[in-house]
Scaffold this motif. Structure first.
Motif, mmCIF file in Angstrom:
data_model
loop_
_atom_site.group_PDB
_atom_site.id
_atom_site.type_symbol
_atom_site.label_atom_id
_atom_site.label_comp_id
_atom_site.label_asym_id
_atom_site.label_seq_id
_atom_site.Cartn_x
_atom_site.Cartn_y
_atom_site.Cartn_z
ATOM 1 N N ALA A 1 0.829 -1.211 0.000
ATOM 2 C CA ALA A 1 0.000 0.000 0.000
ATOM 3 C C ALA A 1 0.862 1.259 0.000
ATOM 4 O O ALA A 1 0.531 2.257 -0.660
ATOM 5 C CB ALA A 1 -0.931 -0.008 1.214
ATOM 6 N N LEU A 2 1.974 1.241 0.741
ATOM 7 C CA LEU A 2 2.878 2.399 0.734
ATOM 8 C C LEU A 2 3.515 2.565 -0.638
ATOM 9 O O LEU A 2 3.547 3.670 -1.189
ATOM 10 C CB LEU A 2 3.940 2.232 1.821
ATOM 11 N N LEU A 3 4.016 1.501 -1.206
ATOM 12 C CA LEU A 3 4.694 1.587 -2.504
ATOM 13 C C LEU A 3 3.748 2.094 -3.583
ATOM 14 O O LEU A 3 4.159 2.835 -4.482
ATOM 15 C CB LEU A 3 5.254 0.228 -2.887
ATOM 16 N N ALA A 4 2.482 1.725 -3.487
ATOM 17 C CA ALA A 4 1.513 2.169 -4.485
ATOM 18 C C ALA A 4 1.279 3.673 -4.418
ATOM 19 O O ALA A 4 0.880 4.288 -5.414
ATOM 20 C CB ALA A 4 0.187 1.428 -4.283
ATOM 21 N N GLN A 5 1.541 4.287 -3.250
ATOM 22 C CA GLN A 5 1.287 5.721 -3.089
ATOM 23 C C GLN A 5 2.518 6.580 -3.361
ATOM 24 O O GLN A 5 2.431 7.808 -3.340
ATOM 25 C CB GLN A 5 0.770 5.998 -1.674
ATOM 26 N N VAL A 6 3.679 5.979 -3.618
ATOM 27 C CA VAL A 6 4.894 6.759 -3.831
ATOM 28 C C VAL A 6 4.774 7.737 -4.992
ATOM 29 O O VAL A 6 5.156 8.915 -4.858
ATOM 30 C CB VAL A 6 6.109 5.827 -4.007
ATOM 31 N N PRO A 7 4.251 7.339 -6.166
ATOM 32 C CA PRO A 7 4.150 8.316 -7.260
ATOM 33 C C PRO A 7 3.340 9.553 -6.889
ATOM 34 O O PRO A 7 3.697 10.676 -7.261
ATOM 35 C CB PRO A 7 3.476 7.517 -8.381
ATOM 36 N N GLN A 8 2.257 9.371 -6.136
ATOM 37 C CA GLN A 8 1.465 10.516 -5.706
ATOM 38 C C GLN A 8 2.274 11.416 -4.775
ATOM 39 O O GLN A 8 2.210 12.647 -4.875
ATOM 40 C CB GLN A 8 0.198 10.045 -4.987
#
Length: 378
Positions: free
Chosen positions: A199-206
Motif C-alpha cells: 500500500a505504501l509503494l503504491a502511493q509513492v508516485p502521488q
C-alpha cells in the motif's frame, strides 16, 4: 466495533507500561487522575512511537499523550511544569523535570483542504486521533487509567503491522495528502529495520507529485540527514522509487560505512555531500533549510587548504576526491629550507598556484617543486 478496537491484551499493555521509566509512569498516572477529576469520562492515552518502541523492546524516550474529553491546556498547567501551548491545535509541549519534553495532544480529526499544506483540525475522539496518523504501527495507544490497569488500544490493526515489521499507510490518500509521510517512513524503516507495505509503494508516485509543494517533506529530509545512519534511510527512498528526493546515495552510504568503522561523521558532512551531488545545490540548501554551515564546509573541502587529518574537511575531501593528498604546510616548507617569515607565505602561495593549475599532484611533487622554487630564487 472497529477492527482491533480495545483488545484485552494485558500482557502487551504490561509490556508497554514496564518499558516506561518509573518517573514517566508516575506523571502519566497523575495526568490521568487529573483528567478524570475534571471530567469523569475523560481518557488519557500514550500514543505513537512510545508504544511502538516499547513493543519492540526499546525504552521509549519521546512521549506523546492524547487527551480525550478534557482540556489539554488545563491539564498541562495543572502539572506545574514549564510548557508551551499551541492554540491552533490545542496542544501543549511540557518540559519534564529531567529536561525531556512531552507533547499533550487534544484528540482530533484532520482534513486537508489544500494538498501538501497543514491540515485543518477538528474536535474528535481518541479513536479519531489514532485513525488520522501516518502508519498502522504508529497508531497504537496505551490508555492510562488511574484506578485500573492500562489498556492497549489497536484501532487500525497496528499490532499485525508490528508483527510483520511493515509500514502501512492508514488510508489510500495518506501520502497524497501529506507527502512528508514518505520521508518519515524511510527514517523509521532505516532506524527500526522495517519494510514498506504494498500500500505504501503504491502511493509513492502521488507523494512525489506533491513533494514540491509539501514544506514538511523538506523538513523531514533535513531530519533524515540527522538520523544515526542517513545512508540507510536514503537507500529506503531509493528502493521505494523516491531516490530523486535526495541526491548522493552512494556518498551517503559511504559515510554510513565510515561511521560503522568508528569515524565521527557529523550531520553537516551528510548535508554537504547531498549539496555536492546536486545539480542545484543552492536551491537544495534553501529547500532543506540547511543554513550556511554545510555549503561552507563543502567549499573548504574543495579548496587546497591544509586541514588536520581527522577534521570534517579532510573527511569530506577524502570522500569527494579520493586522489587528494595533504598539501605541504608552513611547518613543512620551513623544514625544507624556507626561512621563517614572509618567505613562508610566498612559498605556500607558489605551491597553491601549482596545485590549482594541476602541475603538482602529490606531496612528493610539491617537495620537488619547492626545491626548484628555492633554487630559482636569487
Amino acid at each position: 466495533m472497529a477492527q482491533g478496537s480495545e483488545p484485552r491484551r494485558p500482557d502487551l499493555a504490561d509490556q508497554v507500561w514496564g518499558h516506561l521509566q518509573p518517573a514517566d509512569q508516575a506523571w502519566l498516572a497523575r495526568l490521568a487522575a487529573l483528567a478524570q477529576t475534571a471530567a469523569p469520562q475523560a481518557r488519557v492515552a500514550l500514543v505513537g512511537g512510545a508504544v511502538r518502541d516499547a513493543l519492540l523492546g526499546r525504552t521509549p524516550l519521546d512521549l506523546d499523550v492524547v487527551v480525550d474529553g478534557a482540556s489539554v491546556q488545563a491539564l498541562a498547567e495543572a502539572t506545574g511544569w514549564p510548557l508551551t501551548f499551541h492554540p491552533t491545535y490545542q496542544n501543549a509541549t511540557l518540559t519534564l523535570p529531567d529536561g525531556r519534553t512531552a507533547d499533550l495532544v487534544q484528540a482530533r480529526r484532520e482534513t486537508y483542504p489544500v494538498l501538501g499544506a497543514n491540515p485543518q483540525p477538528w474536535p474528535g475522539t481518541l479513536e479519531d486521533d489514532l485513525r488520522r496518523r501516518d502508519f498502522g504501527l504508529n497508531a497504537l495507544a496505551l490508555m492510562v487509567r488511574p484506578k485500573a490497569q492500562p489498556v492497549l488500544l489497536d484501532e487500525v490493526g497496528g499490532l499485525e503491522d508490528l508483527r510483520l515489521r511493515q509500514l502501512r499507510p492508514l488510508y489510500a490518500q495518506s501520502l497524497h495528502e501529506d507527502a512528508s509521510r514518505l520521508v518519515r517512513g524511510a527514517r523509521l524503516a532505516a532506524r527500526l529495520d522495517l519494510q514498506a507495505s504494498p500500500a505504501l509503494l503504491a502511493q509513492v508516485p502521488q507523494a512525489l507529485q506533491l513533494a514540491p509543494r509539501t514544506p514538511r517533506l523538506w523538513a523531514e529530509l533535513k531530519l533524515l540527514l540527522q538520523e544515526p545512519r542517513p545512508g540507510r534511510a536514503a537507500r529506503c527512498l531509493h528502493t521505494w522509487g523516491a531516490g530523486t528526493l535526495l541526491p548522493g546515495l552512494d556518498l551517503l552510504e559511504a559515510l554510513d560505512l565510515w561511521q560503522a568503522e568508528g569515524a565521527q561523521v557529523p550531520w553537516t558532512i551528510y548535508a554537504a555531500v547531498t549539496l555536492a551531488a546536486s545539480d542545484h545545490p543552492a536551491g537544495l540548501a534553501t529547500r532543506l533549510n540547511l543554513g550556511d554551515r554545510p555549503a561552507a564546509l563543502l567549499e573548504r573541502a574543495r579548496s587546497d587548504r591544509p586541514f588536520a587529518p581527522a577534521s570534517p574537511e579532510r573527511l569530506l575531501r577524502r570522500l569527494l576526491r579520493p586522489d587528494a593528498y595533504a598539501p605541504l604546510t608552513g611547518r613543512d616548507v620551513v623544514a625544507l629550507g624556507v626561512p621563517p617569515g614572509p618567505a613562508v607565505g610566498a612559498a605556500l602561495a607558489h605551491l597553491s598556484a601549482l596545485r590549482q593549475a594541476g602541475q603538482v599532484c602529490s606531496a612528493a611533487e610539491e617537495r620537488a617543486a619547492l626545491q626548484t622554487y628555492l633554487g630559482s630564487r636569487p
